[in-house]
Design an enzyme around this catalytic site. Sequence first.
Site: not given
Length: 304
Positions: A63, A65, A67-68, A140, A208, A266
């Site tokens: 996805h 976000h 941090d990914h 999520h 997530d 994570h």
Amino acid sequence: MTARELVVLGTASQVPTRQRNHNGYLLRWDGEGLLFDPGEGTQRQMSFAGVSAASITRICLTHFHGDHCLGLPGVLARLNLDQVTHPVDICFPAAGREFYCRLRDVVPYFAGVREQPVAAAGPIPLPDTAFEFEAIRLDHRVETFGYRLIEPDGRRILPDRLAAFGISGPDVGRLQREGSLRLPDDRVVTLDEVSTVRHGQRFAFVMDTRMCSGVEELAQHADMLVIEATFLDTDAGLAHEYGHLTAAQAAQVAQAAGVRTLVLTHFSQRYADLEDHRLEAAKYFDGELVVAEDLMRVPVPTRR
């Protein structure tokens, strides 16, 4: 070097810490290198881990976000700088194409990119693979997919059964290719009579998400499950509110699904020490349990 292993490049969630970089996971699978969720700093972590850009053959984003995915531009820039010649597939949620294009276009264009936008759950037709690859929808706050790699079942030849039928030399290869072999006495021996099923291995990647059917489906019969465990059960309310799992939930789904090696990762910055994650998960899961650390290498377990 093992032919199948997970190289952990980062284990933090939204906020990195002194010990934990943002996400990043490289799955070495025979001649493939599948890079999952390259967060900020992934290119530097690759250097620390001894991972070359040339080893990457696929990139998979769950996805959009930060941090990914914020490490994607650096990885693409490195592929271009190192003049990697082979194509690299990039799988990402189709609903986030605008974000993908922004990340892709801030660095010199890497001509080897083959985009694989994922619009729905199901198989992803990756070219030139010896395995099946599929995406499963998760739950999520934005559109999110988990990924699963499935090696097709094969067959293992049983030498004692070959000997019982007097089969040897080139006839063994002929039997494997054609599925049956006529013997000099006119008996027909089938491949099933001299072999047994060799189950293919499975790898699953879950980031997530709240607990949902997609988590359970991805985990089913996985030899290795890499799964987020952002919170502990004492913070289960926060986990649900923000669309995450606890260590207990991850362990429970792994146990029910028959997972062999469970890799928790994570982690929220609120937990300086992860021993409670280990203890919580161990209450529910009796297989090999790994609480991931940056730059750790985890071998995929041998065949069942």
